[in-house]
Design a protein around this motif. Sequence first.
Motif, PDB file in Angstrom:
ATOM      1  N   PRO A  86       4.675   6.641  -7.467  1.00  0.00           N
ATOM      2  CA  PRO A  86       4.104   5.867  -8.805  1.00  0.00           C
ATOM      3  C   PRO A  86       4.693   5.488  -9.975  1.00  0.00           C
ATOM      4  CG  PRO A  86       4.258   8.336  -8.147  1.00  0.00           C
ATOM      5  CD  PRO A  86       4.832   7.227  -7.299  1.00  0.00           C
ATOM      6  N   SER A 146       1.400  -6.770  -2.509  1.00  0.00           N
ATOM      7  CA  SER A 146       0.115  -6.346  -1.915  1.00  0.00           C
ATOM      8  C   SER A 146      -0.381  -7.862  -2.605  1.00  0.00           C
ATOM      9  CB  SER A 146      -1.059  -5.913  -3.189  1.00  0.00           C
ATOM     10  OG  SER A 146      -0.660  -3.926  -2.163  1.00  0.00           O
ATOM     11  N   ILE A 169       0.936  -1.099  -0.037  1.00  0.00           N
ATOM     12  CA  ILE A 169       0.177  -0.174   0.220  1.00  0.00           C
ATOM     13  C   ILE A 169       1.143   1.446   0.098  1.00  0.00           C
ATOM     14  CG2 ILE A 169      -2.229   1.594   1.670  1.00  0.00           C
ATOM     15  CD1 ILE A 169      -2.705  -1.577   2.606  1.00  0.00           C
ATOM     16  N   THR A 170       2.080   1.294   0.468  1.00  0.00           N
ATOM     17  CA  THR A 170       2.762   2.529   1.195  1.00  0.00           C
ATOM     18  C   THR A 170       3.372   2.680  -0.519  1.00  0.00           C
ATOM     19  OG1 THR A 170       3.062   2.079   3.030  1.00  0.00           O
ATOM     20  CG2 THR A 170       5.024   3.553   2.053  1.00  0.00           C
ATOM     21  N   SER A 171       4.019   1.489  -0.902  1.00  0.00           N
ATOM     22  CA  SER A 171       4.345   1.591  -2.815  1.00  0.00           C
ATOM     23  C   SER A 171       3.431   2.254  -4.059  1.00  0.00           C
ATOM     24  CB  SER A 171       4.500   0.287  -2.879  1.00  0.00           C
ATOM     25  OG  SER A 171       6.445   0.166  -2.096  1.00  0.00           O
ATOM     26  N   LEU A 172       2.131   1.635  -3.448  1.00  0.00           N
ATOM     27  CA  LEU A 172       1.304   2.144  -4.688  1.00  0.00           C
ATOM     28  C   LEU A 172       1.285   3.562  -4.284  1.00  0.00           C
ATOM     29  CD1 LEU A 172      -0.570  -0.827  -4.630  1.00  0.00           C
ATOM     30  CD2 LEU A 172       0.859   0.043  -6.517  1.00  0.00           C
ATOM     31  N   ARG A 173       1.479   4.511  -3.079  1.00  0.00           N
ATOM     32  CA  ARG A 173       1.161   5.257  -2.228  1.00  0.00           C
ATOM     33  C   ARG A 173       1.970   6.286  -2.932  1.00  0.00           C
ATOM     34  NH1 ARG A 173       0.465   6.587   3.246  1.00  0.00           N
ATOM     35  NH2 ARG A 173       2.626   6.375   3.299  1.00  0.00           N
ATOM     36  N   ASP A 174       3.563   5.576  -3.004  1.00  0.00           N
ATOM     37  CA  ASP A 174       4.061   6.797  -2.763  1.00  0.00           C
ATOM     38  C   ASP A 174       5.622   6.590  -3.589  1.00  0.00           C
ATOM     39  OD1 ASP A 174       3.721   7.938  -0.166  1.00  0.00           O
ATOM     40  OD2 ASP A 174       5.167   6.846   0.845  1.00  0.00           O
TER      41      ASP A 174
END
Length: 160
Positions: A44, A54, A37-42
């Motif tokens: 791109p 995930s 989730i952090t990788s997807l958010r931070d």
Amino acid sequence: MAEGALMAVRNCMWKYLTAVVRIWGLLTATCLLATGITSLRDKPLAIWIGVYYSVVGVLVACLELTFVIKKCKCCGDDNNCWKAIVWFDNWKKSILYTLIAIVCFIFPFGVTLGILSGCMLLISALLYSVKTCKPPEEESERQQLTDDKDNLRSLPPESD
């Protein structure tokens, strides 16, 4: 005296090993999902690594929660998919978790949690390897105590 204390520690270790392995596995799945989730958010530009973390987090969570689903009896034993999931235990999970962890170290892409997730997966793999070596004596002793208890019930009452 020291040998008796060593045996007590060894028995205690084997007694709680399964619980420790399951709790650590669930913590690992949580860490993988948080990393994804952090990788997807931070990140791109590296969206695929977030998707990887995930998907792996969901896979690990499913593998770790099989004992709960198994207790619920919601999946029949005749289901081939369920048989494959249950078959995938101990040393097999150890190999899978090690292979998944390698990817966490090869492609960290500035994701600090990725390194942590990889370390947690390696610890899970090590714990499952140790769990594979768990002696089956405890189960046979428990079964023997149950059998003895049943045998005592079947005896006729003593007459005076």
